[in-house]
Write a protein that holds these residues in place. Structure first.
Motif, PDB file in Angstrom:
ATOM      1  N   VAL A  71      11.042   7.354   4.530  1.00 24.41           N
ATOM      2  CA  VAL A  71       9.743   7.429   5.220  1.00 24.41           C
ATOM      3  C   VAL A  71       8.996   8.676   4.772  1.00 24.41           C
ATOM      4  N   ALA A  72       7.734   8.466   4.354  1.00 22.26           N
ATOM      5  CA  ALA A  72       6.899   9.600   3.942  1.00 22.26           C
ATOM      6  C   ALA A  72       5.479   9.375   4.437  1.00 22.26           C
ATOM      7  N   HIS A  73       4.821  10.438   4.840  1.00 24.59           N
ATOM      8  CA  HIS A  73       3.428  10.372   5.289  1.00 24.59           C
ATOM      9  C   HIS A  73       2.633  11.415   4.502  1.00 24.59           C
ATOM     10  N   ARG A  91       0.798  -1.223   0.000  1.00 20.96           N
ATOM     11  CA  ARG A  91       0.000   0.000   0.000  1.00 20.96           C
ATOM     12  C   ARG A  91       0.832   1.275   0.000  1.00 20.96           C
ATOM     13  N   SER A  92       2.155   1.149  -0.161  1.00 29.17           N
ATOM     14  CA  SER A  92       2.987   2.358  -0.160  1.00 29.17           C
ATOM     15  C   SER A  92       4.196   2.161  -1.074  1.00 29.17           C
ATOM     16  N   PHE A  93       4.635   3.271  -1.660  1.00 31.26           N
ATOM     17  CA  PHE A  93       5.902   3.253  -2.392  1.00 31.26           C
ATOM     18  C   PHE A  93       7.072   3.499  -1.437  1.00 31.26           C
ATOM     19  N   PHE A  94       6.746   3.861  -0.195  1.00 27.97           N
ATOM     20  CA  PHE A  94       7.796   4.256   0.748  1.00 27.97           C
ATOM     21  C   PHE A  94       8.076   3.143   1.737  1.00 27.97           C
ATOM     22  N   ASP A 101      20.006  13.668   3.238  1.00 23.43           N
ATOM     23  CA  ASP A 101      21.314  13.002   3.209  1.00 23.43           C
ATOM     24  C   ASP A 101      21.252  11.553   3.679  1.00 23.43           C
ATOM     25  N   HIS A 102      20.033  11.074   4.079  1.00 29.14           N
ATOM     26  CA  HIS A 102      19.879   9.651   4.427  1.00 29.14           C
ATOM     27  C   HIS A 102      19.136   8.874   3.347  1.00 29.14           C
ATOM     28  N   TRP A 103      18.734   9.570   2.252  1.00 26.30           N
ATOM     29  CA  TRP A 103      18.014   8.872   1.176  1.00 26.30           C
ATOM     30  C   TRP A 103      18.924   7.834   0.561  1.00 26.30           C
ATOM     31  N   LEU A 104      18.279   6.815   0.016  1.00 26.92           N
ATOM     32  CA  LEU A 104      19.033   5.682  -0.552  1.00 26.92           C
ATOM     33  C   LEU A 104      20.054   6.141  -1.584  1.00 26.92           C
ATOM     34  N   SER A 139       5.998  18.108   1.527  1.00 33.53           N
ATOM     35  CA  SER A 139       6.063  18.207   2.988  1.00 33.53           C
ATOM     36  C   SER A 139       5.825  16.848   3.645  1.00 33.53           C
ATOM     37  N   ALA A 140       5.986  15.762   2.885  1.00 29.15           N
ATOM     38  CA  ALA A 140       5.626  14.441   3.426  1.00 29.15           C
ATOM     39  C   ALA A 140       6.820  13.577   3.830  1.00 29.15           C
TER      40      ALA A 140
END
Ligand code: ADE
Length: 272
Positions: free
Chosen positions: A124-126, A116-119, A269-272, A262-263
């Motif tokens: 992490v995104a909300h 149910r999520s691409f994240f 700098d921690h993104w894959l 804003s999600a």
């Protein structure tokens, strides 16, 4: 300003969009697996359309087997600006008789075990789902269905069940008590994923049956659903033609297209 490019996810009974000029069938890859079907692209006048058959060619995918992430990702990769889902639904309200088109605007998600999520997995995104449907696209789709001659009901809460079985009478009555208006097996997680992909999403549900809450009636039968969908397929195609004709020439962006701004919680700098 980019023009309209409408992604259509067609449900039971709508396996090809019809009426497309310059149509092409293309295989679109996705990082999330295999979409339900190749994408049929084309245009009606100046409006581009890209179509996916949600249950696959020959209706081989059960609602729980559909790769919703791959479908939304494939449409995004095709460059669609908006996604309109067309689905069979059951009615939880006397006044929403079979044959009615419902432009749903809310969901209660009872699906389990679907991606149910691409994240996740390091990012992490909300996103907000308070208003899961794009009001503009929903209104345009409702008007188009009316112009095509369909009885249209605007607004309604869609209860998404896992299926593939239909609901028990007790569940059906409970969903009515919860405020559900219609019921189906596919709009979730589709609507969630469209929002994460920053794609405005709307759904035209076509009522095929009264689900199981009416004591005096037998439960839902697939024959009944397919017969109504068959009758409605032409109306659905006419709706797409009416939609193409009625879209304003300039497509002004909506806020949904920046839903991720804003999600995302994970620092860059921690993104894959
Ligand atoms: N799709 C069409 N009718 C349905 C129903 N009654 N329940 C779930 N999905 C449906």
């Amino acid at each position: 300003m980019p023009g309209w490019h409408i992604g259509i996810i067609g449900g039971s009974g709508l396996y090809e969009p019809g009426a497309l000029e310059d149509s092409q069938v293309i295989s679109v890859g996705s990082a999330f697996g295999t979409p339900s079907s190749p994408v049929t692209t084309g245009r009606i006048g100046d409006v581009k359309f890209s179509f996916i058959a949600r249950h696959g060619e020959g209706h081989r995918l059960s609602p729980g087997e559909v790769n919703y992430r791959a479908n939304i990702d494939a449409l995004k990769r095709c460059g669609v600006t908006d996604v309109l889902a067309i689905s069979a639904i059951g009615s939880l309200r006397e006044e929403l008789a079979p044959g009615t088109f419902v432009a749903c605007d809310q969901f209660i998600d009872r699906t389990v075990g679907r991606e149910r999520s691409f994240f996740g997995e390091g990012l992490v995104a909300h996103v907000s789902l308070a208003d899961p449907v794009c009001a503009r696209l929903s209104d345009l789709a409702a008007r188009a269905a009316e112009a095509a001659g369909a009885p249209v009901h605007r607004g309604g809460t869609y209860v998404a069940i896992e299926g593939p079985q239909f609901s028990t009478r007790a569940e059906s009555r409970m969903f009515r008590d919860w405020g559900g208006d219609v019921i189906g097996m596919t709009a979730m997680p589709e609507a969630r994923l469209a929002r994460e992909a920053e794609l405005p999403y709307a759904i035209l549900g076509m009522v095929t049956d009264y689900d199981a809450w009416r004591d005096e009636e037998a439960g839902v039968e697939v024959d009944e659903i397919l017969a109504v969908m068959k009758q409605n397929a032409a109306l659905a195609r006419q709706t797409l033609i009416a939609l193409a004709t009625a879209l304003p020439p300039e497509r002004v962006p909506v806020a949904i297209e920046t839903a991720l701004d804003s999600a995302i919680v994970t620092p860059r700098d921690h993104w894959l």
